[in-house]
Scaffold this motif. Sequence first.
Motif, PDB file in Angstrom:
ATOM      1  N   ILE A  35       0.919  -1.259   0.101  1.00 20.64           N
ATOM      2  CA  ILE A  35       0.102  -0.088   0.203  1.00 20.64           C
ATOM      3  C   ILE A  35       0.927   1.146  -0.241  1.00 20.64           C
ATOM      4  O   ILE A  35       1.826   1.367   0.850  1.00 20.64           O
ATOM      5  CB  ILE A  35      -0.993   0.027   1.284  1.00 20.64           C
ATOM      6  N   GLN A  36       0.679   2.219  -1.028  1.00 20.51           N
ATOM      7  CA  GLN A  36       1.629   3.102  -1.000  1.00 20.51           C
ATOM      8  C   GLN A  36       0.749   4.685  -1.349  1.00 20.51           C
ATOM      9  O   GLN A  36      -0.231   4.722  -2.244  1.00 20.51           O
ATOM     10  CB  GLN A  36       2.571   2.827  -2.441  1.00 20.51           C
ATOM     11  N   ALA A  63       1.493  12.908  -7.949  1.00 22.52           N
ATOM     12  CA  ALA A  63       1.113  12.201  -6.955  1.00 22.52           C
ATOM     13  C   ALA A  63       0.431  11.005  -7.290  1.00 22.52           C
ATOM     14  O   ALA A  63       0.179  10.971  -8.667  1.00 22.52           O
ATOM     15  CB  ALA A  63       0.166  12.941  -6.183  1.00 22.52           C
ATOM     16  N   SER A  64       0.539   9.856  -6.129  1.00 26.66           N
ATOM     17  CA  SER A  64       0.103   8.710  -6.723  1.00 26.66           C
ATOM     18  C   SER A  64      -0.484   7.767  -5.342  1.00 26.66           C
ATOM     19  O   SER A  64      -0.080   8.107  -4.284  1.00 26.66           O
ATOM     20  CB  SER A  64       0.955   7.857  -7.548  1.00 26.66           C
ATOM     21  N   LEU A  65      -1.288   6.828  -5.654  1.00 25.75           N
ATOM     22  CA  LEU A  65      -1.440   5.676  -4.767  1.00 25.75           C
ATOM     23  C   LEU A  65      -1.690   4.452  -5.392  1.00 25.75           C
ATOM     24  O   LEU A  65      -1.855   4.280  -6.309  1.00 25.75           O
ATOM     25  CB  LEU A  65      -3.157   5.980  -4.131  1.00 25.75           C
ATOM     26  N   GLN A  90      -5.458  -0.806  -6.660  1.00 20.84           N
ATOM     27  CA  GLN A  90      -4.989  -0.646  -7.809  1.00 20.84           C
ATOM     28  C   GLN A  90      -4.246   0.504  -7.939  1.00 20.84           C
ATOM     29  O   GLN A  90      -4.283   1.557  -6.753  1.00 20.84           O
ATOM     30  CB  GLN A  90      -6.179  -0.505  -9.036  1.00 20.84           C
ATOM     31  N   GLU A  91      -3.407   0.961  -9.040  1.00 18.70           N
ATOM     32  CA  GLU A  91      -2.885   2.260  -8.876  1.00 18.70           C
ATOM     33  C   GLU A  91      -3.648   3.193  -9.542  1.00 18.70           C
ATOM     34  O   GLU A  91      -4.096   3.269 -10.244  1.00 18.70           O
ATOM     35  CB  GLU A  91      -1.523   2.135  -9.867  1.00 18.70           C
ATOM     36  N   ILE A  92      -3.536   4.444  -8.362  1.00 21.29           N
ATOM     37  CA  ILE A  92      -4.185   5.604  -8.918  1.00 21.29           C
ATOM     38  C   ILE A  92      -3.099   6.639  -9.123  1.00 21.29           C
ATOM     39  O   ILE A  92      -2.635   7.035  -8.109  1.00 21.29           O
ATOM     40  CB  ILE A  92      -5.171   5.951  -7.726  1.00 21.29           C
ATOM     41  N   PHE A 132      -6.897  -3.809  -1.259  1.00 22.56           N
ATOM     42  CA  PHE A 132      -6.645  -5.142  -2.039  1.00 22.56           C
ATOM     43  C   PHE A 132      -7.644  -6.022  -1.186  1.00 22.56           C
ATOM     44  O   PHE A 132      -7.828  -5.778   0.064  1.00 22.56           O
ATOM     45  CB  PHE A 132      -5.222  -5.682  -1.605  1.00 22.56           C
ATOM     46  N   ASP A 133      -8.342  -6.914  -1.899  1.00 20.09           N
ATOM     47  CA  ASP A 133      -9.336  -8.008  -1.203  1.00 20.09           C
ATOM     48  C   ASP A 133      -8.444  -8.875  -0.553  1.00 20.09           C
ATOM     49  O   ASP A 133      -8.923  -9.490   0.605  1.00 20.09           O
ATOM     50  CB  ASP A 133     -10.075  -8.552  -2.362  1.00 20.09           C
ATOM     51  N   ARG A 134      -7.125  -9.310  -0.839  1.00 17.09           N
ATOM     52  CA  ARG A 134      -6.460 -10.081  -0.134  1.00 17.09           C
ATOM     53  C   ARG A 134      -5.954  -9.672   1.292  1.00 17.09           C
ATOM     54  O   ARG A 134      -5.413  -8.540   1.429  1.00 17.09           O
ATOM     55  CB  ARG A 134      -4.998 -10.308  -0.943  1.00 17.09           C
ATOM     56  N   ILE A 135      -6.186 -10.542   2.159  1.00 15.27           N
ATOM     57  CA  ILE A 135      -5.846  -9.969   3.697  1.00 15.27           C
ATOM     58  C   ILE A 135      -4.596 -10.719   3.953  1.00 15.27           C
ATOM     59  O   ILE A 135      -4.260 -11.883   4.078  1.00 15.27           O
ATOM     60  CB  ILE A 135      -7.069 -10.470   4.617  1.00 15.27           C
ATOM     61  N   LYS A 136      -3.581  -9.730   4.074  1.00 13.00           N
ATOM     62  CA  LYS A 136      -2.059 -10.455   4.400  1.00 13.00           C
ATOM     63  C   LYS A 136      -1.782  -9.456   5.712  1.00 13.00           C
ATOM     64  O   LYS A 136      -2.119  -8.289   6.183  1.00 13.00           O
ATOM     65  CB  LYS A 136      -1.216 -10.078   3.219  1.00 13.00           C
ATOM     66  N   TYR A 137      -0.591  -9.993   6.222  1.00  6.86           N
ATOM     67  CA  TYR A 137      -0.077  -9.411   7.323  1.00  6.86           C
ATOM     68  C   TYR A 137       0.863  -8.151   6.646  1.00  6.86           C
ATOM     69  O   TYR A 137       1.523  -8.231   5.542  1.00  6.86           O
ATOM     70  CB  TYR A 137       1.074 -10.464   8.145  1.00  6.86           C
TER      71      TYR A 137
END
Length: 409
Positions: A308-309, A321-323, A327-329, A373-378
Motif C-alpha cells: 500500500i503506497q 502524486a499517486s496511490l 490498483q494504482e491511482i 486489496f481484497d487479499r488479507i495479508k500481514y
Amino acid sequence: MKSGYAHTGQMTQRDFDYISSEIEKKSGILISGTTIKRLALGDFSRLPQVATLNAIANYFDYKTWQDFKASRATVIKPEFDIPPSVARKEGSRFFKRKLLYFAASLLVVVLILVFFLFESRPASISNAEKAKFSCQKSTRNDMPNTVIFKYDIDQVHADSFFIQQSWDKNRRRRIYKNKYTITDIYYEPGYHIAKLIANDSIIKTMDVHIPTDGWFFYAIDNIANYIPEYIKTDKYINNGVLGLSVQQLKENNIDITKDKLYHYTYFPDSMTVKSNNFRLKTRVRMNEVRNSWCPYITIELFCQGYFIQMKSTKKGCANKASLILSQEIKGNETDLTALTFDVNQWTDVEIVSTNNIVTIYINNKAAFSAPSFDRIKYISGFAFISNGLCEVDNIELAGPDGKNVYKGQ
C-alpha cells in the motif's frame, strides 16, 4: 536476419533464447525464446501489447513500432546489384547462389515479422504439480543476502523454466532439467515472493522474508534496475527525529549530484498486524539534497505479496502524486490535489484501513478514501522514500484493537 540465422527449421531452442536475450539487452523487455519460437513457426493468434511491439522495433534500431511499420511500407529490395559485366564473367551459378541466399534470408525476416504482428497462444504445461521448490538464506538478515534455491522440474513438461526472485521480471533466471540448485542475491530487505515459472506461467511460489535489525537505509539511482547503495550509520536519531544528513551520504560515498531515491526501511522479524485493519500515524518532512522541481515523499506499507503506497508532493506537482490501493491511482489521471502538501514542512499523515477501506488523513483532515486489496495479508514492514532526505518525528503502527505494535522513530 539480424541475428545471423538463415533457416528457422534448423534453429534450436537455444538459438531462440539467444534472440530473446538480444532483444532484452536492446530494449530492456523480456520476450521468452519459447514465444519467439512459436511465432516464428507460425503458431500465433492475438495482437501483442504496444510495449512488446516497441521492444521488437528497438531491436531493429527503430524508436517505435509505428516507425518500423512506416519503414516496411516500401517494397523490400535487395541491397546488392549484379552488374551485367559481373554476371557475364561469373556465370549464372554465381547469380543463382546469391539469389538463393537472399531469398532464404528474406524468408526468415518475414517469419520473424509474423512475431511482430501477432502474439502466441500459451504453450502447454503438464505435471506442474510435480515440481519441487524451496529456498534457504545464507544469513538471517544481512544485506546483501544470497538465497539458495532448490528445485526439481524433471517431471514437468514445458519448453522453458525460470526462477524469478520477486515481482521484478528483470530478476528472472533461466533454469534447466537435471540441475537442482541455483543461487541469487537479494540486495534489498523485505518480504519477497520468489516464483518458479514454466513457459510464461507461475507454477510454484516461495516466501523469502529478509527482516532488518532496526532501520535500514540505502539509496538507488532514480532509474530502474540499479543496485542499492547502502548507507551505514549508527547515528540516525537526532533530537528525537529519525533522519540522515548530507554529510552522512558523503561519508558513504553517495554521489549527491545524481538524482536518487533515499529509502528508510523497517522490516521486523514478526508480523502481527493485518492489511485490512490497521492505523499508521506519522509526522514527516523532507530536506532536498539537490534542487528538484517536484520534491516528494512516499510512504509504503509492505504486505505479503503487495504493498500500500502513498506518494505526496507539493500542490503544483499534483500530476505526479499517486496511490496504490486495490490498483494504482495516478495523479495524471485522477485529481489527487487533496493528497498534496508542502513536503518541506512538518506534516501529520495518517493512513487508516477499516475492513479494507483505506482513508488517508493530512493534518487531521480526511483527504482520500478508497477500497484496498481484497487479499488479507500481514503487514511485513514500512518505508519512507523520497528524492530528498526524510525527517520522521513520530511513527505509530497499531492493529484494530488500538494497541501499537510499533511506536517511536
